[in-house]
Motif scaffolding. Structure first.
Motif, PDB file in Angstrom:
ATOM      1  N   ARG A 162      51.951  56.548  28.533  1.00 34.89           N
ATOM      2  CA  ARG A 162      51.480  55.168  28.432  1.00 34.89           C
ATOM      3  C   ARG A 162      52.492  54.209  29.042  1.00 34.89           C
ATOM      4  N   ALA A 163      53.758  54.596  29.014  1.00 39.93           N
ATOM      5  CA  ALA A 163      54.812  53.742  29.545  1.00 39.93           C
ATOM      6  C   ALA A 163      54.613  53.465  31.024  1.00 39.93           C
ATOM      7  N   ARG A 164      53.932  54.353  31.713  1.00 36.05           N
ATOM      8  CA  ARG A 164      53.761  54.211  33.165  1.00 36.05           C
ATOM      9  C   ARG A 164      52.307  53.942  33.541  1.00 36.05           C
ATOM     10  N   THR A 165      51.580  53.307  32.631  1.00 36.12           N
ATOM     11  CA  THR A 165      50.187  52.927  32.868  1.00 36.12           C
ATOM     12  C   THR A 165      50.039  51.426  32.669  1.00 36.12           C
ATOM     13  N   LEU A 166      49.277  50.786  33.562  1.00 28.53           N
ATOM     14  CA  LEU A 166      48.989  49.371  33.407  1.00 28.53           C
ATOM     15  C   LEU A 166      47.488  49.154  33.325  1.00 28.53           C
ATOM     16  N   HIS A 167      47.078  48.235  32.455  1.00 29.04           N
ATOM     17  CA  HIS A 167      45.689  47.822  32.310  1.00 29.04           C
ATOM     18  C   HIS A 167      45.608  46.353  32.725  1.00 29.04           C
ATOM     19  N   ILE A 168      44.801  46.077  33.748  1.00 25.60           N
ATOM     20  CA  ILE A 168      44.806  44.773  34.401  1.00 25.60           C
ATOM     21  C   ILE A 168      43.416  44.151  34.369  1.00 25.60           C
ATOM     22  N   GLY A 169      43.316  42.982  33.785  1.00 28.66           N
ATOM     23  CA  GLY A 169      42.071  42.206  33.860  1.00 28.66           C
ATOM     24  C   GLY A 169      42.001  41.540  35.219  1.00 28.66           C
ATOM     25  N   ASN A 170      40.948  41.843  35.981  1.00 32.67           N
ATOM     26  CA  ASN A 170      40.912  41.507  37.408  1.00 32.67           C
ATOM     27  C   ASN A 170      39.894  40.429  37.763  1.00 32.67           C
ATOM     28  N   GLY A 171      39.324  39.766  36.777  1.00 29.52           N
ATOM     29  CA  GLY A 171      38.430  38.646  37.062  1.00 29.52           C
ATOM     30  C   GLY A 171      36.993  39.046  37.310  1.00 29.52           C
ATOM     31  N   ALA A 172      36.729  39.701  38.435  1.00 34.84           N
ATOM     32  CA  ALA A 172      35.352  40.010  38.816  1.00 34.84           C
ATOM     33  C   ALA A 172      35.224  41.480  39.215  1.00 34.84           C
ATOM     34  N   GLU A 173      34.001  41.931  39.253  1.00 32.07           N
ATOM     35  CA  GLU A 173      33.697  43.286  39.707  1.00 32.07           C
ATOM     36  C   GLU A 173      33.737  43.331  41.231  1.00 32.07           C
ATOM     37  N   PRO A 174      34.434  44.302  41.812  1.00 33.19           N
ATOM     38  CA  PRO A 174      34.444  44.410  43.277  1.00 33.19           C
ATOM     39  C   PRO A 174      33.041  44.649  43.824  1.00 33.19           C
ATOM     40  N   LEU A 175      32.729  43.992  44.928  1.00 32.26           N
ATOM     41  CA  LEU A 175      31.489  44.281  45.630  1.00 32.26           C
ATOM     42  C   LEU A 175      31.673  45.509  46.498  1.00 32.26           C
ATOM     43  N   SER A 176      32.873  45.642  47.063  1.00 29.69           N
ATOM     44  CA  SER A 176      33.197  46.812  47.874  1.00 29.69           C
ATOM     45  C   SER A 176      34.703  46.995  47.884  1.00 29.69           C
ATOM     46  N   LEU A 177      35.155  48.236  48.034  1.00 27.77           N
ATOM     47  CA  LEU A 177      36.574  48.522  48.219  1.00 27.77           C
ATOM     48  C   LEU A 177      36.855  48.948  49.654  1.00 27.77           C
ATOM     49  N   ASP A 178      35.839  48.838  50.499  1.00 29.51           N
ATOM     50  CA  ASP A 178      36.033  49.041  51.924  1.00 29.51           C
ATOM     51  C   ASP A 178      36.625  47.755  52.487  1.00 29.51           C
ATOM     52  N   PRO A 179      37.800  47.791  53.109  1.00 26.66           N
ATOM     53  CA  PRO A 179      38.405  46.546  53.602  1.00 26.66           C
ATOM     54  C   PRO A 179      37.569  45.839  54.655  1.00 26.66           C
ATOM     55  N   HIS A 180      36.554  46.513  55.184  1.00 25.14           N
ATOM     56  CA  HIS A 180      35.684  45.887  56.183  1.00 25.14           C
ATOM     57  C   HIS A 180      34.447  45.243  55.556  1.00 25.14           C
ATOM     58  N   GLN A 181      34.307  45.363  54.239  1.00 32.84           N
ATOM     59  CA  GLN A 181      33.182  44.737  53.544  1.00 32.84           C
ATOM     60  C   GLN A 181      33.631  43.845  52.391  1.00 32.84           C
ATOM     61  N   ALA A 182      34.882  43.919  52.016  1.00 30.04           N
ATOM     62  CA  ALA A 182      35.397  43.111  50.915  1.00 30.04           C
ATOM     63  C   ALA A 182      35.650  41.678  51.368  1.00 30.04           C
ATOM     64  N   SER A 183      35.754  40.759  50.388  1.00 32.74           N
ATOM     65  CA  SER A 183      36.054  39.372  50.735  1.00 32.74           C
ATOM     66  C   SER A 183      36.695  38.601  49.601  1.00 32.74           C
TER      67      SER A 183
END
Length: 549
Positions: free
Chosen positions: A33-54
């Motif tokens: 657990r010491a090396r795990t992070l849980h991050i609230g990221n605001g919104a759900e990604p539409l895409s993780l392809d850098p050519h479709q993300a914004s």
């Protein structure tokens, strides 16, 4: 299904119920657990392809999975990434990058051809890349994107050899190292994409060159990243895995931070600052931000083709009340386009003409303008205002609705909230009337804001504002080497869009994060970029480092 995880004190239970760790995360147990992070990221990604993300919420994830020629340091400043050094020709048009010896997560070498492949793909992919225009500085990029040039090999990027990349520009761009930290310029694994196509971004196919790789993406629950042991600087990475959660509700996310379910949340309500400082001392992080919240008139709608209507609505949005009484976290009223902190530019040199008028004067003038435009009791002004349902936006929307209602009883505005990624998709496709938006600098130069209203900017010019003189000035600024003359050209362009009320500047942003004191390595910065590779925890620093494979 909404995933929850019990607090750290209930660690045994957490191994079963999880917050995306065991039965949910797909990555096996959470042995450290010491090396795990849980991050609230605001919104759900539409895409993780850098050519479709914004979105910035997508950038936070993609920037930990892939790395470009340059990257950011912990302070958010550009530093060498895949490129160890570069040189430019005397005219500033040809840049030569020397690549480091680096591997993809599957062990294959990262080569200059991966960059060529990626940059050609972003100009030709279907559907069209939402953010391709940021690379129009590259020779022939815009013509290839628009179909004027059919051969993508005419793009101004070529591999001299596996470790040398040459980039030719349309015009000098001294800001290029900063621009190249943006995910649109990242390489993608040619050997994988040619094999599986668009499915390369699925966890079972994903191959990256960054410090982390994609383990699992459970839509509307979490994105799980795990350490990429083939990353060139893996020895200096502390965190083994990170979970990113969509957290549209800031108050709910605050409760999760308080319970220990989230280590970080990437926003909080300014109205909650006093209470947060009381209940979570040391968690609230506020810093100046090179960003702007602005409202967009859809110029394709007849109602907003009349500058008098646009002016009336802009002048009656009470920015001072909104920033001081609603936002309450250091945001500044915006009466111009370019925010403070941008190099070689005088913010606020050009402003809207009503800046120094009191609100009563503005209301009277707005009513007169609308009456001149033909609106009144027999012809009410009706439109919808669409806003993101994240952050403080749902609290601001009814305030501006009330502001507009004060102009006259026949001004009738319906407000519509929507998920951030869906909202932005509607902005890009023109499916809105008046909509809110935010823009964060991708590189430290005024052009990164001014380009939003160039005709050629395509999808990111949400309202389709177009002015020939604006375009001419921006084109001339691109060719001007003298920084003062160049800035003056962009100021003249800014004056045009402000005079025509091509948009409504609302407020200059601050970045606000909740960060648990257990997280170390966090550095507040003006671009609000905090790559997981630079973070660690107090627990991990006390524990012996795990054996490296």
């Amino acid at each position: 299904m909404k995933i929850t995880r019990r607090s750290l004190a209930a660690a045994t239970t957490a191994l079963v119920l999880c917050f995306g760790l065991v039965s949910c995360g797909g990555g096996g147990s959470d042995p450290d657990r010491a090396r795990t992070l849980h991050i609230g990221n605001g919104a759900e990604p539409l895409s993780l392809d850098p050519h479709q993300a914004s979105g910035v919420w997508e950038n936070r994830i993609i920037g930990d999975m892939l790395q470009g020629l340059t990257t950011e340091n912990a302070q958010g400043l550009p530093i060498p990434g895949m490129a160890t050094e570069w040189s430019t020709s005397p005219d500033g048009l040809v840049w030569t990058f020397k690549l480091r010896d680096a591997k993809w997560s599957d062990g294959q070498p990262v080569t200059a051809n991966d960059f060529v492949f990626a940059w050609q793909r972003i100009m030709t992919t279907t559907p069209p890349a939402k953010y391709a225009s940021i690379l129009f500085v590259v020779k022939n990029a815009e013509k290839i994107y628009n179909g004027e040039i059919k051969d993508p090999n005419q793009l101004g990027v070529r591999a001299i050899d596996d470790r040398t990349l040459e980039v030719t520009l349309e015009h000098p761009a001294p800001y290029l190292p900063g621009l190249l930290t943006h995910y649109t310029s990242f390489p993608i694994p040619k050997h994988v994409v040619e094999k599986v196509g668009k499915d390369w971004i699925k966890p079972e196919n994903f191959v990256g060159n960054g410090p982390y790789k994609l383990q699992q993406w459970k839509p509307n629950d979490f994105v799980h990243l795990v350490r990429n042991t083939n990353f060139y600087d893996n020895a200096n990475v502390c965190i083994d895995q990170a979970f990113f959660y969509p957290t549209a509700d800031d108050n709910a996310a605050e409760r999760k931070v308080r319970a220990g379910d989230l280590d970080i949340n990437t926003n909080f309500s300014g109205a909650r600052l006093e209470e947060i400082n009381k209940n979570l001392p040391g968690y609230a992080r506020i810093h100046g931000y090179t960003g702007l919240t602005y409202y967009i008139f859809n110029m394709r709608k007849d109602v907003f083709k009349d500058v008098r209507v646009r002016a009336a609505l802009s002048m009656t949005a009470d920015r001072d009340f909104i920033t001081k009484q609603i936002l309450k976290a250091g945001q500044q009223p915006a009466y111009s386009l370019v925010p403070p902190g941008i190099n070689d530019y005088q913010t606020g040199a050009m402003t809207v003409d009503f800046k120094d008028q009191n609100m009563e004067t503005r209301y009277a003038q707005a009513r007169k303008l609308l009456e001149e435009a033909g609106y009144g009791p027999n012809k009410p002004l009706k439109f919808t205002f669409s806003f993101r349902n994240t952050g403080d936006n749902p609290r601001v929307a009814p305030v501006v609705q009330q502001n507009w209602a004060k102009i006259a009883p026949w001004v009738q505005v319906e407000i519509l909230g929507g998920e951030a990624q869906i909202h932005y998709e509607k902005l890009r496709t023109g499916d809105f009337e008046l909509g809110d938006a935010g823009w964060i600098s991708d590189f430290n130069d005024a052009k990164n804001f001014s380009f939003l209203f160039q005709t050629s900017t395509d999808q990111l010019n949400y309202g389709k504002y177009s002015n020939a003189e604006y375009d001419r000035l921006m084109a001339a600024a691109d060719l001007e080497k003298d920084t003062l003359k160049r800035a003056n050209m962009m100021k003249q362009a800014e004056a045009i869009v402000l005079k025509e009320h091509g948009f409504m500047p609302m407020w200059f942003l601050t970045n606000r994060n909740l960060v648990s004191p257990r997280v170390t390595g966090w550095v507040d910065n003006a671009v609000d970029i905090h790559r997981v590779r630079y973070l660690c925890t107090t627990d991990a620093q006390k524990a012996p480092a795990p054996a490296k494979p």
